[in-house]
Design a protein around this motif. Structure first.
Motif, PDB file in Angstrom:
ATOM      1  N   TYR A   1      -3.041   7.326  -4.176  1.00  0.00           N
ATOM      2  CA  TYR A   1      -2.312   6.170  -4.706  1.00  0.00           C
ATOM      3  C   TYR A   1      -3.265   5.093  -5.237  1.00  0.00           C
ATOM      4  O   TYR A   1      -2.835   4.115  -5.838  1.00  0.00           O
ATOM      5  N   GLY A   2      -4.569   5.251  -4.948  1.00  0.00           N
ATOM      6  CA  GLY A   2      -5.574   4.340  -5.502  1.00  0.00           C
ATOM      7  C   GLY A   2      -5.428   2.908  -5.034  1.00  0.00           C
ATOM      8  O   GLY A   2      -5.920   1.969  -5.685  1.00  0.00           O
ATOM      9  N   SER A   3      -4.754   2.716  -3.919  1.00  0.00           N
ATOM     10  CA  SER A   3      -4.497   1.368  -3.428  1.00  0.00           C
ATOM     11  C   SER A   3      -4.419   1.420  -1.904  1.00  0.00           C
ATOM     12  O   SER A   3      -4.130   2.484  -1.339  1.00  0.00           O
ATOM     13  N   VAL A   4      -4.661   0.309  -1.238  1.00  0.00           N
ATOM     14  CA  VAL A   4      -4.562   0.324   0.225  1.00  0.00           C
ATOM     15  C   VAL A   4      -3.113   0.535   0.661  1.00  0.00           C
ATOM     16  O   VAL A   4      -2.852   0.960   1.780  1.00  0.00           O
ATOM     17  N   TYR A   5      -2.184   0.211  -0.231  1.00  0.00           N
ATOM     18  CA  TYR A   5      -0.774   0.452   0.074  1.00  0.00           C
ATOM     19  C   TYR A   5      -0.384   1.786  -0.567  1.00  0.00           C
ATOM     20  O   TYR A   5      -0.248   1.875  -1.794  1.00  0.00           O
ATOM     21  N   ALA A   6      -0.204   2.808   0.266  1.00  0.00           N
ATOM     22  CA  ALA A   6       0.115   4.132  -0.266  1.00  0.00           C
ATOM     23  C   ALA A   6       1.572   4.477   0.024  1.00  0.00           C
ATOM     24  O   ALA A   6       2.298   3.705   0.649  1.00  0.00           O
ATOM     25  N   GLY A   7       1.998   5.655  -0.422  1.00  0.00           N
ATOM     26  CA  GLY A   7       3.355   6.123  -0.134  1.00  0.00           C
ATOM     27  C   GLY A   7       4.385   5.295  -0.885  1.00  0.00           C
ATOM     28  O   GLY A   7       4.053   4.531  -1.791  1.00  0.00           O
ATOM     29  N   PRO A   8       5.660   5.427  -0.491  1.00  0.00           N
ATOM     30  CA  PRO A   8       6.733   4.724  -1.209  1.00  0.00           C
ATOM     31  C   PRO A   8       6.527   3.204  -1.287  1.00  0.00           C
ATOM     32  O   PRO A   8       6.736   2.608  -2.340  1.00  0.00           O
ATOM     33  N   ILE A   9       6.089   2.590  -0.183  1.00  0.00           N
ATOM     34  CA  ILE A   9       5.895   1.139  -0.248  1.00  0.00           C
ATOM     35  C   ILE A   9       4.766   0.805  -1.215  1.00  0.00           C
ATOM     36  O   ILE A   9       4.834  -0.172  -1.971  1.00  0.00           O
TER      37      ILE A   9
END
Ligand code: SF4
Length: 481
Positions: free
Chosen positions: A336-344
């Motif tokens: 996701y290339g971000s610290v916030y992964a998955g659906p959120i």
């Protein structure tokens, strides 16, 4: 011990990164195993509660109400926190928040700070900012410590090292802590981390934390955790600096009643977190002497202004949507290339960042709705995903409007579906056109031109020689005889 943080501005797009993750069998096994375990525990704990749906509804309403009066509750928090002896600082963005934390740490004379797990600090790359100014940040959460020592990146908001198994963790500890004879039971690994951190807890006088909740009514800050390392960071150091997004505020102390039930059940499948700490200002002879809260916006007011995207700010960072997501469960978090992964992550990252840095993320979903079903504050993630997809399409079709090839293709499809005769003719045409492409097993492995997207990552099944409609009509005729 600095590492390159996950940054949507420089990360490859989701399809590219996901392809790499899908090729890593070990990572997929680790992610699948960990999410299976957490999901099973969560299910059991949720089923215990007859009032689970009421709790979800209450959580949703508290978050909705808070966001409606956010300015008032933030000011109320500032008033009460200051009255209790804390200092509140306001940061427009991540850069400003990093600068404030660095300044405060320097004023405290820190060359090292101990940290409680905080995704907000990951979001703004705080460790790197501190290190650039000569201040070393030491992670004290076990999973964060594994990530830090392994020079890795977090892949889950609750269990950042979920992509690592026990053997891999043992190797990291063996190498970085110089423990040649380290065993590999959970107790061995926990003991190694405990010994490594104990000295830090007792000697580093400055701590940095995030916040699960900022309580407007009392000016208190709440952190929930499972290991007790957070409690050590909150009580032992002289100076405590807390960084929190503006979305972390809740109106009343009593509101914790809802979230302290829904968060642990959703996050780790526990009835209650082993450590629930609430601290308010400073107190003689107890806890830190200097207490600072940095309240950060970092694009959250823009999210708030978007009527459809706003519900994203309800999130209490439980990670349940990640564990339930069939896409995340295959790729893990780094894709996701971000610290916030998955659906959120797929809805939060494109809204916190400029959309063009993360425009593949709203498509990183099957829209199955599993995330919505498990979300303890009822965020309709599929709805926000579609809203963001709409924004991406709008951005790409601006100026060319009706001439956009996708728009033209959709128009043609709409025309076909509108007429039964045209639809039947298209099916007939499709069956003969596909013939040269179908292999012996009845699959198509390659499609030309724009259609090629369908076969990039999977084979397409050939059309059946007889459609359901044709079969039905034949059947009707037979019965009439
Ligand atoms: S969106 Fe919902 S399920 Fe996902 S992390 Fe946030 S609160 Fe948890």
């Amino acid at each position: 011990m600095s590492r390159i943080p996950l940054d949507p501005a420089t990360s490859p797009s989701f399809p590219k990164a996901a392809k790499k993750s899908l090729g890593d069998q070990q990572l997929r096994r680790n992610v699948r195993h960990a999410t299976d375990v957490i999901q099973a525990k969560r299910k059991k704990m949720v089923e215990e509660r007859d009032d689970w749906q009421d709790l979800r509804e209450s959580g949703k309403q508290i978050r909705e109400h808070t966001l409606r009066y956010l300015d008032q509750y933030l000011e109320e928090f500032e008033r009460n926190c200051t009255a209790a002896g804390g200092h509140v600082h306001w940061a427009r963005d991540g850069k400003e928040a990093c600068a404030i934390v660095t300044r405060l740490a320097k004023e405290a004379g820190a060359s090292e700070v101990i940290k409680i797990k905080t995704m907000t600090s990951e979001e703004i790359h705080l460790n790197n900012a501190l290190e650039a100014e000569g201040i070393m940040a030491v992670e004290t959460d076990l999973a964060e410590l594994i990530i830090q020592l392994g020079e890795d990146q977090p892949s889950h908001i609750v269990v950042p090292a979920l992509h690592k198994n026990r053997h891999q963790i043992r190797e990291i500890f063996k190498q970085k802590m110089g423990l040649e004879n380290l065993g590999e039971t959970p107790a061995d690994l926990a003991e190694a981390a405990r010994s490594y951190l104990r000295h830090k807890f007792l000697t580093v006088p400055t701590a940095v934390s995030g916040a699960n909740y900022l309580i407007a009514e009392t000016g208190g800050v709440c952190i929930v955790e499972s290991e007790g390392n957070g409690r050590m960071c909150l009580t032992l150091p002289e100076t405590l600096i807390t960084v929190a997004g503006i979305d972390k505020v809740i109106p009343r102390f009593q509101d914790l009643e809802v979230f302290l039930q829904t968060l642990p059940r959703s996050a780790t499948g526990e009835r209650m977190n082993p450590y629930n700490s609430v601290w308010t200002g400073v107190h003689e002879g107890d806890g830190p002497r200097n207490f600072h809260v940095v309240i950060m916006d970092n694009a959250r007011t823009e999210v708030l202004a978007d009527e459809e995207g706003r519900q994203t700010l309800h999130c209490i960072r439980c990670g349940a949507c990640q564990n339930a997501c069939p896409v995340y469960r295959q790729t893990g978090g780094h894709a996701y290339g971000s610290v916030y992964a998955g659906p959120i992550g797929a809805i939060l990252t494109p809204q916190l960042q400029e959309l063009h840095h993360a425009e593949s993320l709203p498509y990183a979903s099957s829209l199955c709705g599993a995330c919505y079903e498990v979300c303890p504050v009822k965020i309709n993630i599929p709805e926000v995903l579609i809203h963001l997809r709409h924004k991406v399409v709008e951005k790409h079709t601006r100026g060319i409007g009706k001439l956009n090839p996708e728009a033209v293709a959709m128009k043609v499809m709409a025309n076909l579906f509108r007429s039964e005769a045209r639809f039947r003719a298209a099916q007939k045409f499709g069956r003969s056109a596909e013939k040269p492409l179908v292999n012996r097993e009845g699959w198509i492995g390659w499609l030309p031109g724009m259609l090629g997207g369908w076969t990039q990552a999977r084979d397409l099944q050939a059309m059946p020689s007889e459609t359901f409609r044709e079969w039905w009509e034949k059947r009707d005729k037979k019965e009439a005889r």
